[in-house]
Design a protein around this motif. Structure first.
Motif, PDB file in Angstrom:
ATOM      1  N   GLU A  67     -41.700  10.610  -0.389  1.00  0.00           N
ATOM      2  CA  GLU A  67     -43.026  10.781   0.185  1.00  0.00           C
ATOM      3  C   GLU A  67     -43.634  12.150  -0.092  1.00  0.00           C
ATOM      4  O   GLU A  67     -44.851  12.281  -0.186  1.00  0.00           O
ATOM      5  CB  GLU A  67     -42.975  10.548   1.705  1.00  0.00           C
ATOM      6  CG  GLU A  67     -42.959   9.084   2.109  1.00  0.00           C
ATOM      7  CD  GLU A  67     -44.303   8.401   1.890  1.00  0.00           C
ATOM      8  OE1 GLU A  67     -45.278   9.093   1.532  1.00  0.00           O
ATOM      9  OE2 GLU A  67     -44.374   7.171   2.049  1.00  0.00           O
ATOM     10  N   MET A  68     -42.824  13.185  -0.185  1.00  0.00           N
ATOM     11  CA  MET A  68     -43.385  14.531  -0.275  1.00  0.00           C
ATOM     12  C   MET A  68     -42.912  15.297  -1.499  1.00  0.00           C
ATOM     13  O   MET A  68     -42.830  16.530  -1.480  1.00  0.00           O
ATOM     14  CB  MET A  68     -43.071  15.301   1.010  1.00  0.00           C
ATOM     15  CG  MET A  68     -43.731  14.693   2.235  1.00  0.00           C
ATOM     16  SD  MET A  68     -43.893  15.832   3.632  1.00  0.00           S
ATOM     17  CE  MET A  68     -42.170  16.098   4.052  1.00  0.00           C
ATOM     18  N   ARG A  69     -42.615  14.567  -2.569  1.00  0.00           N
ATOM     19  CA  ARG A  69     -42.232  15.258  -3.805  1.00  0.00           C
ATOM     20  C   ARG A  69     -43.379  16.100  -4.346  1.00  0.00           C
ATOM     21  O   ARG A  69     -43.161  17.215  -4.845  1.00  0.00           O
ATOM     22  CB  ARG A  69     -41.789  14.227  -4.855  1.00  0.00           C
ATOM     23  CG  ARG A  69     -41.478  14.856  -6.198  1.00  0.00           C
ATOM     24  CD  ARG A  69     -41.036  13.841  -7.226  1.00  0.00           C
ATOM     25  NE  ARG A  69     -40.805  14.456  -8.520  1.00  0.00           N
ATOM     26  CZ  ARG A  69     -40.445  13.793  -9.622  1.00  0.00           C
ATOM     27  NH1 ARG A  69     -40.251  12.486  -9.565  1.00  0.00           N
ATOM     28  NH2 ARG A  69     -40.269  14.435 -10.767  1.00  0.00           N
ATOM     29  N   TRP A  70     -44.607  15.589  -4.256  1.00  0.00           N
ATOM     30  CA  TRP A  70     -45.733  16.245  -4.923  1.00  0.00           C
ATOM     31  C   TRP A  70     -46.563  17.100  -3.980  1.00  0.00           C
ATOM     32  O   TRP A  70     -47.201  18.061  -4.413  1.00  0.00           O
ATOM     33  CB  TRP A  70     -46.639  15.192  -5.576  1.00  0.00           C
ATOM     34  CG  TRP A  70     -45.907  14.299  -6.518  1.00  0.00           C
ATOM     35  CD1 TRP A  70     -45.727  12.955  -6.393  1.00  0.00           C
ATOM     36  CD2 TRP A  70     -45.252  14.658  -7.734  1.00  0.00           C
ATOM     37  NE1 TRP A  70     -45.000  12.455  -7.451  1.00  0.00           N
ATOM     38  CE2 TRP A  70     -44.697  13.489  -8.292  1.00  0.00           C
ATOM     39  CE3 TRP A  70     -45.072  15.874  -8.415  1.00  0.00           C
ATOM     40  CZ2 TRP A  70     -43.982  13.494  -9.483  1.00  0.00           C
ATOM     41  CZ3 TRP A  70     -44.360  15.873  -9.605  1.00  0.00           C
ATOM     42  CH2 TRP A  70     -43.828  14.700 -10.125  1.00  0.00           C
ATOM     43  N   PHE A  71     -46.603  16.763  -2.712  1.00  0.00           N
ATOM     44  CA  PHE A  71     -47.358  17.567  -1.749  1.00  0.00           C
ATOM     45  C   PHE A  71     -46.865  17.225  -0.349  1.00  0.00           C
ATOM     46  O   PHE A  71     -46.213  16.202  -0.134  1.00  0.00           O
ATOM     47  CB  PHE A  71     -48.877  17.330  -1.858  1.00  0.00           C
ATOM     48  CG  PHE A  71     -49.297  15.886  -1.771  1.00  0.00           C
ATOM     49  CD1 PHE A  71     -49.577  15.294  -0.541  1.00  0.00           C
ATOM     50  CD2 PHE A  71     -49.433  15.112  -2.911  1.00  0.00           C
ATOM     51  CE1 PHE A  71     -49.974  13.969  -0.458  1.00  0.00           C
ATOM     52  CE2 PHE A  71     -49.822  13.783  -2.842  1.00  0.00           C
ATOM     53  CZ  PHE A  71     -50.092  13.209  -1.607  1.00  0.00           C
ATOM     54  N   GLY A  72     -47.170  18.102   0.596  1.00  0.00           N
ATOM     55  CA  GLY A  72     -46.609  17.981   1.931  1.00  0.00           C
ATOM     56  C   GLY A  72     -47.491  17.217   2.895  1.00  0.00           C
ATOM     57  O   GLY A  72     -48.227  16.299   2.525  1.00  0.00           O
TER      58      GLY A  72
END
Length: 505
Positions: free
Chosen positions: A365-370
Motif C-alpha cells: 500500500e505505501m511503497r510509493w507514497f505514505g
C-alpha cells in the motif's frame, strides 16, 4: 449500418465489428459498423481485452463483464442499453467497491448506489468498474494520480508514459480508449474535470445535490459529487439526466427538488448570439501553447456570437485554507459512517482502521507514497473550527467569488483553460501539476457546475476549456458547452496507445 474507415487506434467513438490486429498500429481497414448499443457493447468488451488486459495495458478498468452485450440487448429505457463504466468508489451490486485499496478488496456489498439504480432504470447497463487514484487521491500529498494498490497505474491513451490525472483517471482513460459509451466519475476538487481534460473527453461536475452520494466512498459531504464523463456534451447531458435524482438519505439532494430536467433539451438549438462570457485572464496560466489553444477557442465562441468580457481576478486564499480543513474533518467523519454501513465481516470500520491497515501492509500500500493526509485527518477533530472553516470557504467560493464575478461583470458564464497537457507519470517523485492553469476550485468548493470540453491539443496531448455558471445552472452550462462544440475549429487528437512522440511539423 454505416461504413467508416477505422484502425485499432481509432477515435473513441468508432466501433469496430471485425476481428482486429493485436497491436494499436494495425493496418487501416474498411469495416461495416452498427449504431446498435448491444453491438457496440460487444466491441467495447473486445477493446478492453485487447487494450486494457493486453497490448498497452492501460489499467483503466479494474473489472468488467465480457458478456455485457446480452445485458445491453435486454435493457429497456431511454439509454437503450448503452454501456457505462463506473468509478470503483461507487457501489454496484455485481462488483466489489474497493476505492482502489486492498483494505476494501472484499467489499462486495451487493448494493446499488441510488445513482446506479437510477442509471439502470433509465436503460443504462453497468459494464464494469474503473481504476482510480486510491481513496480518490486523499491519502497523501505525495501521491501519483491514477495509481491504486488494486489497479496499478492508469496510462494515458494519448501517451502511455504520461498521466491520466485523478482521481477519476480510469474513467477518463476508458472513455478516451473507446471502452464504453460513457463513464461515471466523482469529484471533490478537480477529479472529474482534470482527467476529462487530459484524456480529451467531456467531463461534467454537476451542482452538488443533483446526484446522490449514498453508497459512494466519501471524502466530503460538502464537495463530493458524481458526474458524467463522455465523448460529447449531449452524451453527458443524457447520462446526467439518467443518474440525477432525489435521495432521502442524502440531504443535499432535497435542495434539487424540481430542478432536475431533460438536460438534452435545447442543446442543439442554443445560440451564442449575445451571450456574455467572462474570460478569467489570470487563470490562463504560464504556458504559451495552452494560451494559444484557449485564444483559438475564444475566437470560435466570438465568431458564434458570444460577447467576451475580460476579467482580472485573484481568489481569496482563505478559501483554499479553510476548504482543506473541511476536507480533513469530513473525511474522518464521513469515512467512518460509510465503513460502518458495510455489510461484510472483518471490514475496516473507521479511518483509524484504514491507517492501521496501510501500516500493516506498507509493502503493497505505501511503497510509493505514505498516508500523511489520512493521519492529519484523524487528528482534525475540532467541530467548532470546522463549522467556521466550512462557512467561510463556501461563502468565499460561492457568494464572494463566482456569484460576484457573474453579477459585477454582467456575464452568464465564466471560462478558463481546464488544465495543461499531461505530465510524465512518476511513481517515485509523484505528480507534476501546473497550478497556474485553471479556475476549478471555486466551483468545487461552492458546489457549482463545471464543464470541460476538448479544445485541441499540445503536441498530441489533449487540453480542455472549462465553463462555469451559477448554482443549479447545470442545464445552461451544458447548452453553452454544446454550442462551443458546434463552433469549435480545433483539430482533436487521436489516441496513440503508445509512448509520447513529438508531433511532425
Amino acid at each position: 449500418m454505416r461504413k467508416i474507415v477505422s484502425a485499432v487506434a481509432a477515435l473513441p467513438f468508432v466501433l469496430v465489428l471485425a476481428a482486429c490486429a493485436s497491436t494499436p498500429d494495425a493496418e487501416t481497414v474498411e469495416l461495416e459498423v452498427s449504431d446498435v448499443p448491444w453491438v457496440a457493447a460487444k466491441v467495447q468488451a473486445e477493446r478492453i481485452a485487447r487494450l486494457d488486459d493486453a497490448g498497452p495495458k492501460l489499467n483503466a478498468v479494474i473489472a468488467y463483464d465480457p458478456e455485457i452485450a446480452a445485458k445491453s440487448r435486454a435493457a429497456k429505457g431511454p439509454l437503450m442499453g448503452r454501456t457505462v463504466l463506473v468509478k470503483d468508489n461507487i457501489e454496484t451490486r455485481e462488483f466489489p467497491t474497493t476505492a482502489g485499496s486492498l483494505a476494501l478488496a472484499n467489499n462486495d456489498t451487493g448494493r446499488d448506489a441510488p445513482l446506479i439504480a437510477n442509471l439502470r432504470a433509465a436503460g443504462g447497463v453497468v459494464m464494469g468498474k474503473t481504476n482510480l487514484s486510491e481513496w480518490a487521491n486523499i491519502r497523501s500529498n505525495d501521491s501519483t494520480s491514477g495509481w491504486s494498490a488494486v489497479g496499478g497505474l492508469v496510462k494515458n491513451p494519448f501517451a502511455t508514459d504520461r498521466n491520466s490525472c485523478g482521481s477519476s483517471s480510469g474513467s477518463g482513460a476508458a472513455v478516451a480508449a473507446g471502452f464504453a459509451w460513457a463513464a461515471i466519475g466523482t469529484e471533490t476538487n478537480g477529479s472529474i474535470t482534470c482527467p476529462a481534460s487530459i484524456n480529451g473527453i467531456v467531463g461534467f461536475k454537476p451542482s452538488v445535490g443533483l446526484v446522490s452520494r449514498t453508497h459512494v466512498v466519501p471524502i466530503s459531504s460538502t464537495q463530493d459529487t458524481a458526474g458524467p464523463m463522455t465523448n460529447t456534451v449531449h452524451d453527458a447531458a443524457m447520462l446526467l439526466g439518467a443518474i440525477a435524482g432525489e435521495d432521502p438519505a442524502d440531504a443535499a439532494t432535497l435542495a434539487a427538488q424540481n430542478r432536475i430536467s431533460d438536460y438534452t433539451a435545447g442543446l442543439d438549438s442554443y445560440s451564442l448570439q449575445g451571450v456574455r462570457i467572462g474570460v478569467m485572464r489570470n487563470q490562463i496560466g504560464n504556458r504559451a501553447d495552452v494560451r494559444e489553444r484557449f485564444e483559438a477557442a475564444l475566437a470560435d465562441l466570438e465568431r458564434a456570437g458570444a460577447v467576451l468580457v475580460d476579467i482580472e481576478f485573484d481568489p481569496n486564499n482563505e478559501m483554499y485554507r479553510d476548504s482543506f480543513t473541511v476536507l480533513l474533518f469530513e473525511l474522518r467523519e464521513e469515512m467512518g459512517k460509510y465503513l460502518t454501513s458495510l455489510p461484510g465481516e472483518d471490514m475496516p470500520r473507521s479511518l483509524a482502521d484504514l491507517i492501521a491497515f496501510n501500516a500493516a501492509n506498507a509493502d503493497t500500500e505505501m511503497r510509493w507514497f505514505g498516508q500523511d493526509l489520512f493521519e492529519l485527518a484523524e487528528t482534525t477533530t475540532d467541530h467548532e473550527a470546522y463549522e467556521k472553516a466550512r462557512e467561510n470557504a463556501v461563502r468565499i467560493a460561492g457568494k464572494e467569488t463566482l456569484d460576484k464575478l457573474l453579477a459585477d461583470n454582467d456575464v452568464q458564464f465564466l471560462t478558463a483553460p481546464t488544465r495543461g497537457p499531461a505530465w510524465m507519470s512518476d511513481l517515485v517523485l509523484g505528480d507534476n501539476f501546473n497550478g497556474s492553469i485553471g479556475f476549478g476550485s471555486p466551483a468545487a468548493i461552492a458546489g457549482y457546475p463545471h464543464l470541460t470540453v476538448p479544445m485541441g491539443h499540445v503536441e498530441g496531448l489533449p487540453v480542455g476549456i472549462s465553463f462555469f455558471g451559477a448554482k443549479w445552472a447545470d442545464h445552461d452550462v451544458l447548452k453553452l458547452g454544446a454550442a462551443y462544440e458546434r463552433a469549435r475549429t480545433a483539430q482533436l487528437p487521436e489516441p496513440t496507445f503508445g509512448p509520447w512522440k513529438p508531433q511532425a511539423r
